[in-house]
Design an enzyme around this catalytic site. Structure first.
Site, short mmCIF file in Angstrom:
data_model
loop_
_atom_site.label_atom_id
_atom_site.label_comp_id
_atom_site.label_asym_id
_atom_site.label_seq_id
_atom_site.Cartn_x
_atom_site.Cartn_y
_atom_site.Cartn_z
N ALA A 1 0.85 -1.20 0.00
CA ALA A 1 0.00 0.00 0.00
C ALA A 1 0.88 1.24 0.00
O ALA A 1 2.01 1.20 0.46
CB ALA A 1 -0.89 -0.01 1.24
N GLY B 1 0.88 -5.19 1.01
CA GLY B 1 -0.26 -5.32 0.09
C GLY B 1 0.14 -5.92 -1.24
O GLY B 1 -0.68 -6.54 -1.92
N GLU C 1 -0.09 -9.47 -0.71
CA GLU C 1 -1.52 -9.80 -0.58
C GLU C 1 -2.20 -9.88 -1.95
O GLU C 1 -3.06 -10.72 -2.18
CB GLU C 1 -2.19 -8.77 0.33
CG GLU C 1 -1.77 -8.92 1.80
CD GLU C 1 -2.33 -7.84 2.69
OE1 GLU C 1 -3.08 -8.19 3.63
OE2 GLU C 1 -2.05 -6.65 2.44
N GLU D 1 4.19 -5.24 7.45
CA GLU D 1 3.30 -4.24 8.05
C GLU D 1 3.58 -4.00 9.54
O GLU D 1 3.50 -2.87 10.02
CB GLU D 1 1.84 -4.67 7.88
CG GLU D 1 1.28 -4.47 6.48
CD GLU D 1 1.57 -5.63 5.54
OE1 GLU D 1 0.94 -5.68 4.47
OE2 GLU D 1 2.43 -6.46 5.85
N1 T1G Z 1 4.57 3.43 0.06
C1 T1G Z 1 5.04 4.63 -0.35
N2 T1G Z 1 6.35 4.88 -0.67
C2 T1G Z 1 7.18 3.85 -0.58
C3 T1G Z 1 6.77 2.56 -0.14
C4 T1G Z 1 5.38 2.37 0.17
N3 T1G Z 1 4.90 1.19 0.56
N4 T1G Z 1 7.86 1.75 -0.13
C5 T1G Z 1 8.90 2.52 -0.55
N5 T1G Z 1 8.51 3.76 -0.81
C6 T1G Z 1 9.34 4.86 -1.31
C7 T1G Z 1 10.40 5.31 -0.30
O1 T1G Z 1 9.89 6.23 0.61
C8 T1G Z 1 11.48 5.91 -1.21
O2 T1G Z 1 11.05 7.20 -1.55
C9 T1G Z 1 11.40 5.04 -2.44
O3 T1G Z 1 10.11 4.40 -2.41
C10 T1G Z 1 12.46 3.97 -2.48
O4 T1G Z 1 12.42 3.26 -1.26
C11 T1G Z 1 -3.01 -3.36 3.20
C12 T1G Z 1 -1.59 -1.40 4.45
C13 T1G Z 1 10.52 -1.58 -0.62
C14 T1G Z 1 12.30 -2.64 0.72
O5 T1G Z 1 6.18 -1.68 4.58
O6 T1G Z 1 10.56 -1.53 3.10
O7 T1G Z 1 0.76 -2.79 2.41
O8 T1G Z 1 12.83 8.51 -0.47
O9 T1G Z 1 14.61 4.20 -0.42
O10 T1G Z 1 16.12 0.81 0.29
O11 T1G Z 1 -1.55 -4.86 4.13
O12 T1G Z 1 11.22 0.88 0.78
O13 T1G Z 1 12.98 7.93 -2.88
O14 T1G Z 1 11.24 9.55 -2.07
O15 T1G Z 1 13.34 2.43 0.88
O16 T1G Z 1 15.55 -0.22 -1.96
C15 T1G Z 1 3.79 -2.43 3.50
C16 T1G Z 1 8.00 -0.42 2.78
C17 T1G Z 1 2.97 -1.19 3.33
C18 T1G Z 1 7.39 -1.76 2.54
C19 T1G Z 1 12.81 -0.73 -0.83
N6 T1G Z 1 5.03 -2.28 2.77
N7 T1G Z 1 9.14 -0.19 1.91
O17 T1G Z 1 13.91 -0.33 -0.07
O18 T1G Z 1 14.46 1.86 -1.30
S1 T1G Z 1 1.52 -1.28 4.32
C20 T1G Z 1 6.14 -1.89 3.39
C21 T1G Z 1 10.35 -0.75 2.18
C22 T1G Z 1 0.49 -2.35 3.47
C23 T1G Z 1 -1.59 -3.67 3.40
C24 T1G Z 1 -0.81 -2.65 4.18
C25 T1G Z 1 11.48 -0.35 1.30
C26 T1G Z 1 11.73 -1.33 0.14
P1 T1G Z 1 12.08 8.36 -1.74
P2 T1G Z 1 13.76 2.99 -0.42
P3 T1G Z 1 15.12 0.52 -0.77
#
Ligand code: T1G
Ligand code: NAD
Length: 697
Positions: free
Chosen positions: A62, A101, A104, A125
């Protein structure tokens, strides 16, 4: 733009999630996916559907940036339900990260094909204080079993494609192009008449649930890095997959998700996620400034820090030359590096081949001249300014043109060290934290003369060795240690006022810090702090407050390394309160005319936090820190501050409130005097109901 691209490959519709850089499931992607599925289902020429992602990710889940405003319809759960309901087989082609997500969505697909080397599958999450809220807690246990699903959801850690294949999460591993492999897989399904396979239609027989599984999991949670709430709700959600129909389980998942979504812990963890990424942005440095190429590293000093720093680079595949003055010190350092790598092999963290390769990249030497070809040289010798200036003058003569010269000093004046060379633009502070091969923080100290590309080189190196690089200006102790000095000074005051070391550590650890201040000082070495107080001009009051501790050092009790400090340490290195030390402190308090009292844990925590915040605000006002979130990122990654508390600055702004914090500090100033004088910035913000983020320094 967030969207879904559609193409046809024979009878297979390929839907490609597209939202650079990680295909976060923003509104445009959700809508595009729902529309794409509906069109494919309605198109008689389409016999199967493949879903994949653009670029390096399938989807990272998400869009976290949408959380504040709340996601617009269609909700992700709805989109996934329409995908799963498709009468035509749907195959996920996992071309990289499939997280949250994103996974998912893949669980809503009927089959999953994964690219071997690049695919990571996980439900992280819990790491941002929530739980998988689009069916992950109900579908994953139905596919891979309860215990494996619990581990993935409660830890939030990803697994590889091969591990996923072993668990049954992935049906096929693709060696080549994963979309081609998935299209072929889909065509085989069509040819064999195999249709949809819906996880939601599987049931978990309650009789197969190991007795007490969920209670055991709850009991084993301990100090989870995401705090007290999210892990518990994760377990409860998976539990709901065993004792009710799928639709009811989804409902329970939503309830548990909503409980977490607005919690201060979730907000703190999401703040920490973006704060860490924000730290990489240096306002006055644009994308045109390129980091220098670093292919080899030299390290001066093979002591506690030199060896840890060496390991960090060897682990990242970078050749290291380490230099010492004495053969014995060199052998001891090289041995420590060898033992650490060998223990990683023994514990199966790395293969024996990888262990050998890392050791082969290490060169040990007694000659500084052997650093003449290094692209980056990091000095980690004794904390003495004269010695460091002498060494940098020597490095100036030895190092090649264009080499970056870094100092690992924890307190000293980087500008003075740089001035000892003819190339101060190439000098930067790279302040690692002990143990340097483990701790994620790298405080990067920008000197007055540090060139922009030198700074960007240090930032790029931080990312490459798996560290979080945060920029600090030059001052005594930079950001982290300067705030620590204020915090530890208050600890000394509370010791004299009657709080035992274990009272203070118990209160602070109970609030969430990984280690209390007294135990931390025992770990770092009481003599290290003592030497710094001897070498630097400190206030009369600070010298008075440290009299008891200096007496403890005088007894040869330097902490864990001498078996005793504030605590005594047995063979198991467990700390034991020592009545003799408490008596020593009481005697010193009496000598200073301090009437001791019991200090409540709440007051202990409040005084520690507010000293950190007040000093942090002063640092921000002086421009030593670029932003308050950098200060929090430093405390989360270098000082054991819990991410679910956001950091000292976030706590003050979002929990205490800056006006309340300022009032409390003013009250303490009345009681304790100038060490509590309010930072002007905090006063201004409290007055104007301003925020640190909105603050103009
Ligand atoms: N949403 C928005 N922006 C995101 C994002 C996300 N999920 N994941 C990464 N970014 C942006 C980040 O801020 C950065 O932006 C750029 O992408 C590159 O990321 C219903 C509700 C994927 C392992 O928790 O762990 O799904 O700084 O620098 O080191 O169940 O990002 O360049 O402007 O981190 O290679 C669950 C979160 C969401 C994964 C990549 N997902 N992301 O790491 O690059 S909740 C997460 C990460 C959800 C559902 C629920 C890492 C990465 P900018 P980065 P990276
Ligand atoms: P240490 O005493 O463990 O190691 C210092 C090493 O430097 C010794 O082995 C010594 O032989 C060697 N050395 C001295 N002069 C030298 C020279 N001219 N050439 C080559 N080697 C030389 O100290 P440490 O704890 O590793 O600290 C090193 C630096 O890192 C200090 O500036 C310290 O402030 C800083 N630091 C320490 C910590 C920590 O927790 N220990 C954390 C961050 C930064």
């Amino acid at each position: 733009m967030a969207k879904v691209d559609v193409e046809k490959r024979g009878e297979v519709a390929v839907l490609r999630l597209s939202n650079s850089p990680v295909n976060a499931l923003a509104h445009g992607v959700r809508e595009g996916l729902q529309r794409g599925v509906a069109a494919a289902v309605a198109d008689p020429s389409v016999k199967a559907i493949v879903v994949t992602g653009e670029g390096r990710a399938f989807s990272a889940g998400a869009d976290i940036t949408e959380f504040r405003a709340g996601p617009k319809p269609p909700a992700l759960g709805e989109v996934i339900a329409s995908l799963e309901a498709s009468p035509k087989p749907v195959v996920a082609a996992l071309n990289g990260l499939a997280l949250g997500g994103g996974l998912e969505v893949a669980l809503g697909c009927h089959y999953r094909v994964a690219a071997k080397s690049v695919t990571q599958l996980g439900l992280p999450e819990v790491k941002i204080g929530i739980l998988p809220g689009a069916g992950g807690t109900q579908r994953l246990p139905r596919i891979i079993g309860l215990e494996a699903a619990l581990d993935m959801i409660v830890s939030g850690n990803p697994i590889t494609a091969s591990a996923a294949a072993k668990s049954g999460l992935v049906d096929k591993i693709a060696e080549g192009d994963v979309v081609e492999a998935a299209v072929a897989f889909a065509q085989e399904l069509v040819a064999s008449g195999k249709g949809a396979r819906r996880a939601s239609e599987k049931t978990i027989d309650p009789a197969t649930v190991p007795a007490g599984l969920f209670d055991k999991k709850r009991a084993a949670l301990g100090r989870h890095p995401s705090g007290p709430l999210a892990p518990k709700n994760c377990i409860a959600a998976v539990e709901a997959s065993t004792d009710r129909p799928f639709a009811e389980g989804l409902k329970r998942e939503r309830e548990l998700f909503s409980e977490l979504a607005g919690s201060p812990y979730a907000r703190a963890l999401q703040y920490a996620f973006f704060a860490e990424r924000q730290a990489a942005n240096i306002p006055d440095i644009g994308p045109d400034v390129k980091p220098r190429e670093i292919k080899s590293v030299g390290i001066l000093g093979a002591g506690t820090m030199g060896t840890g720093i060496g390991l960090a680079f060897l682990n990242a595949g970078i050749p290291v030359t380490i230099v010492e003055t004495q053969q014995a010190a060199l052998d001891k350092g090289a041995q420590r590096i060898r033992e650490t790598i060998e223990s990683n092999v023994r514990r199966g963290r790395i293969t024996a081949d990888e262990g050998e390769a890392r050791l082969a990249r290490l060169t040990a030497s007694l000659a500084t001249e052997d650093l003449g070809t290094a692209d980056l040289i990091i000095e980690a010798v004794f904390e003495n300014l004269a010695l460091k200036k002498e060494i940098f003058a020597k490095l100036d003569a030895v190092a090649k043109t264009g080499a970056v010269l870094a100092t690992n000093t924890s307190t000293l004046d980087v500008d003075a060290i740089a001035a000892a060379t003819s190339r101060p633009g190439d000098v930067v502070g790279m302040h690692f934290f002990s143990p340097a091969n483990i701790m994620r923080l790298l405080e990067i100290v920008r000197g007055a003369a540090t060139a922009k590309d030198t700074l960007m080189t240090a930032m790029a190196v931080a990312k490459r060795i798996g560290k979080v690089g945060v920029v600090s200006g030059v001052c005594f102790g930079f950001i982290g240690n300067r705030m620590l000095e204020a915090y530890l000074e208050e600890v000394q005051a509370m010791l004299l006022e009657g709080a035992a070391p274990s009272d203070i550590d118990g209160a602070v650890e109970g609030w969430g810090l990984a280690m209390g201040p007294n135990a931390m000082m025992d770990l770092a070495g009481l003599d290290v702090g003592h030497r710094i107080r001897q070498e630097h001009a400190i206030s009369e009051e600070r010298r008075r407050l440290y009299r008891a501790t200096d007496a403890i050092v005088g007894m040869g009790r330097h902490g864990q390394k001498t078996g005793a400090g504030y605590y005594t340490y047995g063979g198991d290195r467990k700390r034991q309160p020592d009545p003799d030390i408490e008596a020593l402190i009481r005697k010193e308090a009496a000598a200073q005319g301090i009437v001791q009292r019991r200090i409540a844990p709440e007051e202990i925590v409040e005084r520690c936090l507010l000293r950190l915040v007040n000093e942090g605000a002063q640092i921000l006002d002086e421009g030593i820190a670029l932003r308050a979130s950098d200060i929090d990122t430093i405390y989360l990654n270098g000082y054991g501050f819990p991410a679910w508390r956001g950091g000292p600055m976030w706590q003050a702004e979002n929990v205490t409130g800056l006006r309340e914090a300022a009032d409390k500090i003013r009250a303490y100033e009345k009681t304790y005097g100038p060490r509590w004088s309010l930072a002007p910035l905090l006063g201004r913000l409290a007055e104007s109901s301003g925020t640190f983020t909105g603050a103009k320094t």
